[in-house]
Design a protein around this motif. Structure first.
Motif, PDB file in Angstrom:
ATOM      1  N   MET A 148       0.846  -1.185   0.000  1.00  0.00           N
ATOM      2  CA  MET A 148       0.000   0.000   0.000  1.00  0.00           C
ATOM      3  C   MET A 148       0.891   1.249   0.000  1.00  0.00           C
ATOM      4  N   ASN A 149       0.678   2.134  -0.983  1.00  0.00           N
ATOM      5  CA  ASN A 149       1.517   3.325  -1.061  1.00  0.00           C
ATOM      6  C   ASN A 149       1.075   4.341   0.005  1.00  0.00           C
ATOM      7  N   PRO A 150       1.917   5.356   0.289  1.00  0.00           N
ATOM      8  CA  PRO A 150       1.598   6.301   1.370  1.00  0.00           C
ATOM      9  C   PRO A 150       0.257   7.006   1.210  1.00  0.00           C
ATOM     10  N   HIS A 151      -0.120   7.359  -0.033  1.00  0.00           N
ATOM     11  CA  HIS A 151      -1.396   8.047  -0.240  1.00  0.00           C
ATOM     12  C   HIS A 151      -2.577   7.132   0.087  1.00  0.00           C
ATOM     13  N   GLU A 152      -2.482   5.874  -0.316  1.00  0.00           N
ATOM     14  CA  GLU A 152      -3.546   4.914  -0.011  1.00  0.00           C
ATOM     15  C   GLU A 152      -3.639   4.666   1.491  1.00  0.00           C
ATOM     16  N   LEU A 153      -2.474   4.609   2.145  1.00  0.00           N
ATOM     17  CA  LEU A 153      -2.435   4.400   3.589  1.00  0.00           C
ATOM     18  C   LEU A 153      -3.140   5.539   4.325  1.00  0.00           C
ATOM     19  N   LEU A 159      -9.648  10.120  27.328  1.00  0.00           N
ATOM     20  CA  LEU A 159      -8.709   9.410  26.457  1.00  0.00           C
ATOM     21  C   LEU A 159      -9.059   7.935  26.490  1.00  0.00           C
ATOM     22  N   ARG A 160      -9.391   7.385  25.328  1.00  0.00           N
ATOM     23  CA  ARG A 160     -10.015   6.071  25.295  1.00  0.00           C
ATOM     24  C   ARG A 160      -9.112   4.946  24.812  1.00  0.00           C
ATOM     25  N   GLY A 161      -8.059   5.240  24.055  1.00  0.00           N
ATOM     26  CA  GLY A 161      -7.195   4.170  23.575  1.00  0.00           C
ATOM     27  C   GLY A 161      -6.220   4.698  22.548  1.00  0.00           C
ATOM     28  N   ALA A 162      -5.474   3.780  21.943  1.00  0.00           N
ATOM     29  CA  ALA A 162      -4.506   4.181  20.928  1.00  0.00           C
ATOM     30  C   ALA A 162      -4.218   3.012  20.008  1.00  0.00           C
ATOM     31  N   PHE A 163      -3.894   3.339  18.761  1.00  0.00           N
ATOM     32  CA  PHE A 163      -3.424   2.366  17.779  1.00  0.00           C
ATOM     33  C   PHE A 163      -1.913   2.530  17.631  1.00  0.00           C
ATOM     34  N   VAL A 164      -1.185   1.432  17.689  1.00  0.00           N
ATOM     35  CA  VAL A 164       0.263   1.441  17.487  1.00  0.00           C
ATOM     36  C   VAL A 164       0.556   0.751  16.163  1.00  0.00           C
ATOM     37  N   LEU A 165       1.204   1.485  15.248  1.00  0.00           N
ATOM     38  CA  LEU A 165       1.468   0.971  13.900  1.00  0.00           C
ATOM     39  C   LEU A 165       2.965   1.054  13.604  1.00  0.00           C
ATOM     40  N   PRO A 166       3.562  -0.009  13.077  1.00  0.00           N
ATOM     41  CA  PRO A 166       5.008  -0.013  12.786  1.00  0.00           C
ATOM     42  C   PRO A 166       5.338   0.670  11.469  1.00  0.00           C
ATOM     43  N   ILE A 167       4.762   1.839  11.247  1.00  0.00           N
ATOM     44  CA  ILE A 167       4.979   2.599  10.023  1.00  0.00           C
ATOM     45  C   ILE A 167       5.016   4.087  10.366  1.00  0.00           C
ATOM     46  N   PRO A 168       5.770   4.886   9.605  1.00  0.00           N
ATOM     47  CA  PRO A 168       5.798   6.326   9.870  1.00  0.00           C
ATOM     48  C   PRO A 168       4.547   7.003   9.329  1.00  0.00           C
ATOM     49  N   LEU A 169       3.965   7.885  10.127  1.00  0.00           N
ATOM     50  CA  LEU A 169       2.791   8.653   9.731  1.00  0.00           C
ATOM     51  C   LEU A 169       3.062  10.134   9.993  1.00  0.00           C
ATOM     52  N   PRO A 170       2.388  11.028   9.275  1.00  0.00           N
ATOM     53  CA  PRO A 170       2.522  12.459   9.572  1.00  0.00           C
ATOM     54  C   PRO A 170       2.120  12.749  11.017  1.00  0.00           C
ATOM     55  N   SER A 203       4.428   4.613  14.782  1.00  0.00           N
ATOM     56  CA  SER A 203       3.507   5.718  15.046  1.00  0.00           C
ATOM     57  C   SER A 203       2.436   5.281  16.024  1.00  0.00           C
ATOM     58  N   VAL A 204       1.963   6.233  16.800  1.00  0.00           N
ATOM     59  CA  VAL A 204       0.881   5.972  17.751  1.00  0.00           C
ATOM     60  C   VAL A 204      -0.248   6.955  17.464  1.00  0.00           C
ATOM     61  N   ILE A 205      -1.428   6.429  17.180  1.00  0.00           N
ATOM     62  CA  ILE A 205      -2.619   7.250  16.986  1.00  0.00           C
ATOM     63  C   ILE A 205      -3.402   7.235  18.294  1.00  0.00           C
ATOM     64  N   VAL A 206      -3.498   8.385  18.933  1.00  0.00           N
ATOM     65  CA  VAL A 206      -4.186   8.489  20.218  1.00  0.00           C
ATOM     66  C   VAL A 206      -5.640   8.868  19.971  1.00  0.00           C
TER      67      VAL A 206
END
Length: 260
Positions: free
Chosen positions: A1-6, A148-159, A52-55
């Motif tokens: 998946m390319n960065p734009h699709e991600l 604050l309800r949770g977070a997603f941890v992803l092994p990829i760089p995000l803005p 990256s961590v999405i809070v």
């Protein structure tokens, strides 16, 4: 998946979660958060840097409204902690959907056993600031009426969202919250006596809600309903009693105290 699709795929997740009451979303780098924590408070001690961590959280009355609409607060259907249960269910479903799209992700929650400092995590993700006066997280729009309800941890760089450099809510405020505590727990900046608060509440004070939170000048239009505030307030007291006991309070690490 390319960065734009991600990014497009995650944006769809963001919109779906917002529709279900999770209207706060911020992104930080794992190394930025872990670098500010002691070893036991880190998410991945010595893990890869490009993580990256999405809070995720809720501001205002949105989340409680979804619970009410779905009948989860009705007598006979209400669980011990409907907010936590709903958070685990919804965020878990969205995480599975993200994984099915080929994006590795895991979820963490404030109510997990590992004592992650979600306040610092959310601040790193640009969702707001930790109050220097009282033990609350402050959002620019919702003030202290956030969860604050949770977070997603992803092994990829995000803005990254980045910290809110221009948001210094207590710098010029007269801090009415400092004088609003009937227990006298509000002292000088950074001097909130949470043990005094706990003892006062254990003895029957502040049954319906927190005067310190109500006195904050930010986000008053988004204050929780009486029903929601009473539930959250009573549950935090039960948590204090169950986890710590007043006699052992002084031995509880500050990072854990701030989770209440």
């Amino acid at each position: 998946m390319n960065p734009h699709e991600l990014i497009a795929r995650l944006e769809r997740s963001r919109r779906r979660l917002e529709e279900r009451g999770f209207n706060l979303w911020g992104v930080t780098r794992l190394e930025d958060f872990d670098g500010s924590q002691c070893r036991e408070g880190r998410l991945l001690d010595g893990g890869p840097s490009e993580v990256s961590v999405i809070v995720l959280g809720s501001g205002g009355r949105s989340l409680w409204g979804r619970l009410r609409e779905g009948g989860r607060l009705d007598e006979g259907r209400r669980s011990r902690h409907p907010i936590d249960d709903y958070s685990r269910e919804v965020l878990g479903e969205e995480a599975r959907s993200i994984r099915e799209a080929g994006i590795p992700v895991c979820t963490i929650f404030p109510f997990d056993r590992k004592p992650i400092d979600f306040l610092s995590l959310a601040a790193s993700a640009g969702l707001g600031r930790i109050s220097p006066v009282a033990p609350f997280f402050l959002h620019p729009e919702y003030g202290p009426w956030v969860s604050l309800r949770g977070a997603f941890v992803l092994p990829i760089p995000l803005p990254q969202s980045g910290e809110l450099e221009d948001f210094e809510p207590c710098a010029t405020c007269l801090c009415p919250c400092r004088e609003a505590c009937p227990a006298g727990a509000g002292g000088d900046r950074g001097g909130y006596d949470i043990e005094r608060c706990a003892v006062f509440r254990h003895e029957g004070g502040c049954e319906s809600g927190c005067g310190v939170r109500r006195a904050c000048t930010i986000g008053r239009d988004h204050a929780w309903s009486e029903e929601e505030e009473a539930f959250r307030h009573s549950f935090s007291l039960a948590t204090m009693r169950r986890w710590f006991g007043l006699g052992a309070w002084r031995f509880v690490p500050e990072s854990l105290r701030r989770r209440l």
